[in-house]
Design a protein around this motif. Structure first.
Motif, PDB file in Angstrom:
ATOM      1  N   ALA A 177       0.826  -1.210   0.000  1.00  0.00           N
ATOM      2  CA  ALA A 177       0.000   0.000   0.000  1.00  0.00           C
ATOM      3  C   ALA A 177       0.856   1.254   0.000  1.00  0.00           C
ATOM      4  O   ALA A 177       0.532   2.244  -0.677  1.00  0.00           O
ATOM      5  CB  ALA A 177      -0.936  -0.017   1.210  1.00  0.00           C
ATOM      6  N   ALA A 178       1.973   1.240   0.742  1.00  0.00           N
ATOM      7  CA  ALA A 178       2.863   2.407   0.771  1.00  0.00           C
ATOM      8  C   ALA A 178       3.417   2.705  -0.612  1.00  0.00           C
ATOM      9  O   ALA A 178       3.475   3.861  -1.044  1.00  0.00           O
ATOM     10  CB  ALA A 178       3.994   2.175   1.764  1.00  0.00           C
ATOM     11  N   GLY A 179       3.843   1.663  -1.339  1.00  0.00           N
ATOM     12  CA  GLY A 179       4.359   1.877  -2.686  1.00  0.00           C
ATOM     13  C   GLY A 179       3.291   2.321  -3.657  1.00  0.00           C
ATOM     14  O   GLY A 179       3.532   3.202  -4.501  1.00  0.00           O
ATOM     15  N   ALA A 180       2.102   1.720  -3.544  1.00  0.00           N
ATOM     16  CA  ALA A 180       1.022   2.090  -4.464  1.00  0.00           C
ATOM     17  C   ALA A 180       0.532   3.512  -4.228  1.00  0.00           C
ATOM     18  O   ALA A 180       0.129   4.204  -5.165  1.00  0.00           O
ATOM     19  CB  ALA A 180      -0.142   1.106  -4.311  1.00  0.00           C
ATOM     20  N   LEU A 181       0.555   3.980  -2.984  1.00  0.00           N
ATOM     21  CA  LEU A 181       0.019   5.309  -2.662  1.00  0.00           C
ATOM     22  C   LEU A 181       1.036   6.423  -2.854  1.00  0.00           C
ATOM     23  O   LEU A 181       0.677   7.522  -3.291  1.00  0.00           O
ATOM     24  CB  LEU A 181      -0.488   5.319  -1.214  1.00  0.00           C
ATOM     25  N   PHE A 182       2.315   6.175  -2.507  1.00  0.00           N
ATOM     26  CA  PHE A 182       3.290   7.267  -2.444  1.00  0.00           C
ATOM     27  C   PHE A 182       4.492   7.071  -3.358  1.00  0.00           C
ATOM     28  O   PHE A 182       5.377   7.930  -3.373  1.00  0.00           O
ATOM     29  CB  PHE A 182       3.784   7.434  -1.002  1.00  0.00           C
ATOM     30  N   GLY A 183       4.561   5.982  -4.084  1.00  0.00           N
ATOM     31  CA  GLY A 183       5.724   5.758  -4.919  1.00  0.00           C
ATOM     32  C   GLY A 183       6.866   5.120  -4.147  1.00  0.00           C
ATOM     33  O   GLY A 183       6.740   4.776  -2.968  1.00  0.00           O
ATOM     34  N   THR A 184       8.005   4.996  -4.796  1.00  0.00           N
ATOM     35  CA  THR A 184       9.107   4.234  -4.210  1.00  0.00           C
ATOM     36  C   THR A 184       9.779   4.970  -3.056  1.00  0.00           C
ATOM     37  O   THR A 184       9.899   4.440  -1.946  1.00  0.00           O
ATOM     38  CB  THR A 184      10.144   3.908  -5.293  1.00  0.00           C
TER      39      THR A 184
END
Length: 262
Positions: A109-116
């Motif tokens: 979820a962190a990657g999908a919401l805010f990028g790498t």
């Protein structure tokens, strides 16, 4: 002298200082009432352990009701954006890990919401926050009740390793993909490991696995891209290696126990 026995056979009279001294040494009984007994019961190790179990059960129930996994489908609230949203997500991440939400789901979820980059920072911050909260709860509410139960060769060896070599041991635990995050937190809390080695090892050791999941979440829309494939390989290869090591250790332990039973 007036304060001594008179020569004429009169009765001795004590001086004011002597009388005060005699009154000072008289013990005053302290009644042990219901309030005192209740206070001791509430502060007992097993009462605090029961409170820890109740807190964790309530947190897990709240997670089941609010379903944080919907972040993957519904997205982040549009009122928040940028660094502020990442900070709020990190705080929510930490609380969710205390409530036993799987970290891989939160990392995706962190990657999908805010990028790498921003997603990795939020995920690592949330990991350290959640580990610190769990460590504090276990140390304050559970250590006194659970330490007397640390018996047996394996438990004693694990406790000694965590207590004497805290940073090195916890770093290896965080790098090893087969150890559950919550179990490591509470095992460390029961041991005599210090706060700083625990948090520092958690921050450093969780970066590789967290980064792989964050990159996979950020590149999920392009599953054939090299970044996504490399991230999936970084997830699968350590997991497979951890399963092989656990399988071999299991057979080694079985081989050691057979002569002892004979």
């Amino acid at each position: 002298m007036l304060d001594a026995t008179t020569r004429s056979g009169g009765t001795a009279t004590a001086s004011p200082r002597a009388a005060a001294t005699e009154l000072a040494v008289v013990p005053v009984p302290v009644p042990a009432g219901l309030a005192g007994r209740c206070g001791r019961a509430l502060l007992s190790p097993w009462a605090r352990l029961s409170l820890l179990v109740a807190v964790l059960a309530g947190a897990a129930t709240a997670v089941l009701l609010f379903e944080p996994q919907r972040l993957l489908s519904d997205g982040w609230p549009p009122q928040l954006g940028g660094a502020a949203a990442a900070l709020v997500f990190a705080a929510a991440y930490g609380l969710c890990t205390v409530a036993f939400v799987p970290r891989p789901l939160l990392n995706l979820a962190a990657g999908a919401l805010f990028g790498t980059q921003l997603g990795l920072g939020a995920a690592v911050a949330g990991t350290v926050l959640g580990a610190g909260v769990a460590f504090g709860l276990g140390r304050v509410l559970g250590q006194d009740a659970l330490r007397p139960l640390v018996r047996g060769r394996l438990l004693t060896a694990a406790d000694g390793q965590l207590s004497r070599h805290g940073f090195r041991s916890m770093l290896a635990v965080r790098l090893f993909p087969g150890v559950p995050f919550s179990a490591a937190n509470y095992c460390a809390a029961v041991s005599r490991m210090g706060w700083l080695p625990f948090l520092l090892a958690t921050a450093l050791g969780s970066v590789p696995n967290t980064a792989a999941y964050v990159v996979a979440g950020a590149r999920a829309s392009t599953p054939t891209s090299p970044a996504f494939l490399i991230a999936m390989a970084c997830i699968a290869v350590p997991a497979l290696a951890g399963a092989v090591v656990a399988w071999r250790k299991r057979h080694q332990l079985r081989g050691r126990r057979v002569p002892a039973s004979q």
